[in-house]
Scaffold this motif. Sequence first.
Motif, PDB file in Angstrom:
ATOM      1  N   ASN A  52       0.817  -1.209   0.037  1.00 24.70           N
ATOM      2  CA  ASN A  52       0.022  -0.005  -0.139  1.00 24.70           C
ATOM      3  C   ASN A  52       0.534   0.990  -0.281  1.00 24.70           C
ATOM      4  O   ASN A  52       1.675   1.486   1.145  1.00 24.70           O
ATOM      5  N   ASN A  53       0.667   1.768  -1.421  1.00 27.00           N
ATOM      6  CA  ASN A  53       2.185   2.690  -1.388  1.00 27.00           C
ATOM      7  C   ASN A  53       0.647   4.007  -1.389  1.00 27.00           C
ATOM      8  O   ASN A  53       1.770   5.757  -1.214  1.00 27.00           O
ATOM      9  N   GLY A  54       0.401   4.125  -0.134  1.00 26.87           N
ATOM     10  CA  GLY A  54      -0.874   5.613   0.302  1.00 26.87           C
ATOM     11  C   GLY A  54      -2.337   6.092  -0.916  1.00 26.87           C
ATOM     12  O   GLY A  54      -2.816   6.544  -0.819  1.00 26.87           O
ATOM     13  N   PHE A  88      -4.071  -0.893  -9.067  1.00 21.50           N
ATOM     14  CA  PHE A  88      -6.074  -0.890  -8.767  1.00 21.50           C
ATOM     15  C   PHE A  88      -6.180   0.164  -8.317  1.00 21.50           C
ATOM     16  O   PHE A  88      -5.404   0.654  -8.048  1.00 21.50           O
ATOM     17  N   HIS A  89      -7.429   1.283  -9.017  1.00 16.80           N
ATOM     18  CA  HIS A  89      -7.856   2.301  -9.004  1.00 16.80           C
ATOM     19  C   HIS A  89      -9.031   1.726  -8.808  1.00 16.80           C
ATOM     20  O   HIS A  89     -10.149   1.348  -9.637  1.00 16.80           O
ATOM     21  N   TRP A  90     -10.311   2.503  -8.308  1.00 17.53           N
ATOM     22  CA  TRP A  90     -11.296   1.973  -7.278  1.00 17.53           C
ATOM     23  C   TRP A  90     -12.176   2.595  -6.991  1.00 17.53           C
ATOM     24  O   TRP A  90     -11.365   4.435  -6.415  1.00 17.53           O
ATOM     25  N   SER A 196      -0.312   9.187 -20.527  1.00 18.55           N
ATOM     26  CA  SER A 196       0.669   9.679 -19.464  1.00 18.55           C
ATOM     27  C   SER A 196       0.438   8.742 -18.539  1.00 18.55           C
ATOM     28  O   SER A 196      -0.720   7.983 -18.735  1.00 18.55           O
ATOM     29  N   LEU A 197       1.240   8.800 -17.111  1.00 21.92           N
ATOM     30  CA  LEU A 197       1.137   8.169 -16.515  1.00 21.92           C
ATOM     31  C   LEU A 197      -0.566   8.672 -15.524  1.00 21.92           C
ATOM     32  O   LEU A 197      -0.546  10.408 -15.593  1.00 21.92           O
ATOM     33  N   THR A 198      -1.450   8.533 -14.792  1.00 24.32           N
ATOM     34  CA  THR A 198      -2.582   8.870 -14.837  1.00 24.32           C
ATOM     35  C   THR A 198      -2.271  10.125 -13.157  1.00 24.32           C
ATOM     36  O   THR A 198      -2.998  10.076 -12.052  1.00 24.32           O
ATOM     37  N   THR A 199      -1.350   9.507 -12.239  1.00 23.64           N
ATOM     38  CA  THR A 199      -0.785  10.594 -11.409  1.00 23.64           C
ATOM     39  C   THR A 199       0.813  11.025 -11.140  1.00 23.64           C
ATOM     40  O   THR A 199       1.168  11.161 -12.199  1.00 23.64           O
ATOM     41  N   PRO A 200       1.075  12.098 -10.577  1.00 22.04           N
ATOM     42  CA  PRO A 200       2.190  13.139 -10.987  1.00 22.04           C
ATOM     43  C   PRO A 200       3.224  12.173 -10.830  1.00 22.04           C
ATOM     44  O   PRO A 200       3.236  10.903 -10.336  1.00 22.04           O
ATOM     45  N   PRO A 201       4.306  12.055 -11.421  1.00 18.91           N
ATOM     46  CA  PRO A 201       4.517  13.848 -12.192  1.00 18.91           C
ATOM     47  C   PRO A 201       3.655  13.867 -13.361  1.00 18.91           C
ATOM     48  O   PRO A 201       3.732  14.827 -14.100  1.00 18.91           O
TER      49      PRO A 201
HETATM   50  S1  B30 Z   1      -0.527   4.500 -14.260  1.00 19.20           S
HETATM   51  O1  B30 Z   1      -0.323   3.768 -14.271  1.00 19.20           O
HETATM   52  O2  B30 Z   1      -0.530   6.039 -15.273  1.00 19.20           O
HETATM   53  N1  B30 Z   1      -1.964   4.553 -13.045  1.00 19.20           N
HETATM   54  C1  B30 Z   1       2.888   4.751 -12.167  1.00 19.20           C
HETATM   55  C2  B30 Z   1       3.093   3.770 -12.406  1.00 19.20           C
HETATM   56  C3  B30 Z   1       2.028   3.928 -13.866  1.00 19.20           C
HETATM   57  C4  B30 Z   1       0.930   4.568 -13.534  1.00 19.20           C
HETATM   58  C5  B30 Z   1       1.170   6.103 -12.161  1.00 19.20           C
HETATM   59  C6  B30 Z   1       2.071   6.742 -11.772  1.00 19.20           C
HETATM   60  C7  B30 Z   1       4.659   5.165 -11.871  1.00 19.20           C
HETATM   61  O3  B30 Z   1       5.700   4.726 -11.452  1.00 19.20           O
HETATM   62  N2  B30 Z   1       4.639   5.943 -10.671  1.00 19.20           N
HETATM   63  C8  B30 Z   1       5.954   6.957  -9.621  1.00 19.20           C
HETATM   64  C9  B30 Z   1       6.843   5.815  -8.593  1.00 19.20           C
HETATM   65  N3  B30 Z   1       6.107   6.280  -6.904  1.00 19.20           N
HETATM   66  C10 B30 Z   1       6.561   5.231  -6.531  1.00 19.20           C
HETATM   67  C11 B30 Z   1       4.741   4.899  -6.068  1.00 19.20           C
HETATM   68  O4  B30 Z   1       4.541   3.932  -5.979  1.00 19.20           O
HETATM   69  O5  B30 Z   1       4.400   5.284  -4.874  1.00 19.20           O
HETATM   70  C12 B30 Z   1       6.121   7.729  -6.758  1.00 19.20           C
HETATM   71  C13 B30 Z   1       6.049   8.215  -7.153  1.00 19.20           C
HETATM   72  O6  B30 Z   1       4.855   8.488  -6.421  1.00 19.20           O
HETATM   73  O7  B30 Z   1       6.425   9.671  -5.450  1.00 19.20           O
HETATM   74 CU1  B30 Z   1       4.152   7.386  -5.660  1.00 19.20          CU
END
Ligand code: B30
Length: 256
Positions: A52-54, A88-90, A196-201
Amino acid sequence: KLSHFNYDQHGKDWQVNGGKQQSPISLIKDKAPKLSFLNYNKTFSGPLNLINNGHTVTMAIPPIDDGRQPAICGCKLKSLYKAVQLHFHWGSLENKGSEHTINYQRYDGELHILHQNSAYKEQKEAIRFPDGFVVLAVMLKIVQGPKIQPRALNQICSEAAMVRDFNKASTFVANFTLRDVLTGIERQEFFTYMGSLTTPPCSEVVNWFVFPKHIEISKKYLQNLWLLTDERGKPLVNNYRNLQRLCNRTVYYRNA
Ligand code: B30
Ligand code: ZN
């Protein structure tokens, strides 16, 4: 003139100098470039780790028996992409929680399998290039009694109960493969677009493949995700990003 051309030679006498995209052509369904899934049916060599990475619950994808990694290639991909992790996303008890919507429909959850371009050694290198990652996305739908039990997803969701709090991790022995994770999905049917990635950055480094066929899962299993908590100790729910503009992009659809 009676006619300016004829079919006496089926057109063999109609030459276009330098022509490189003439029609018609022979179309063979089996030769249309498919997405290839490598080692997806192989058993993982060791135990699996869930954390669980938060922001989500993530399962690292370990190597298979001989040190190789499940991977994908083919279709429009220019290199091999190794499976790194799934997460996952939920939503919540009251809310659906997929990130993508399909035909205006949001699903209960969305599974992402992250793959990294094998041309790049580390994630922090791959994240700097537009061809750094491929994510396979699968919609999850809660149903009363699914016709086919998604055993792999059920096991992962059950294990999520062990990582309720931020930074908690759990190790378990898998009795499934990555192919089982995609149970019931037609793997050659997908939407694909550059995103893109769906979370920052939110880096614009992801070639998305989104399957239109969803996986059915019992509430009993998916609801384990609604019980997780984040870094602030608050419920980790509705961890999906709002829809973004298409702008100057094309979404392609491949029909199996
Ligand atoms: S997604 O598939 O677009 N939802 C990451 C991987 C996949 C997606 C989004 C983000 C990713 O690897 N982000 C960077 C990694 N994180 C570490 C982590 O997993 O815990 C770095 C961070 O954000 O600072 Cu929190
Ligand atoms: Zn994701």
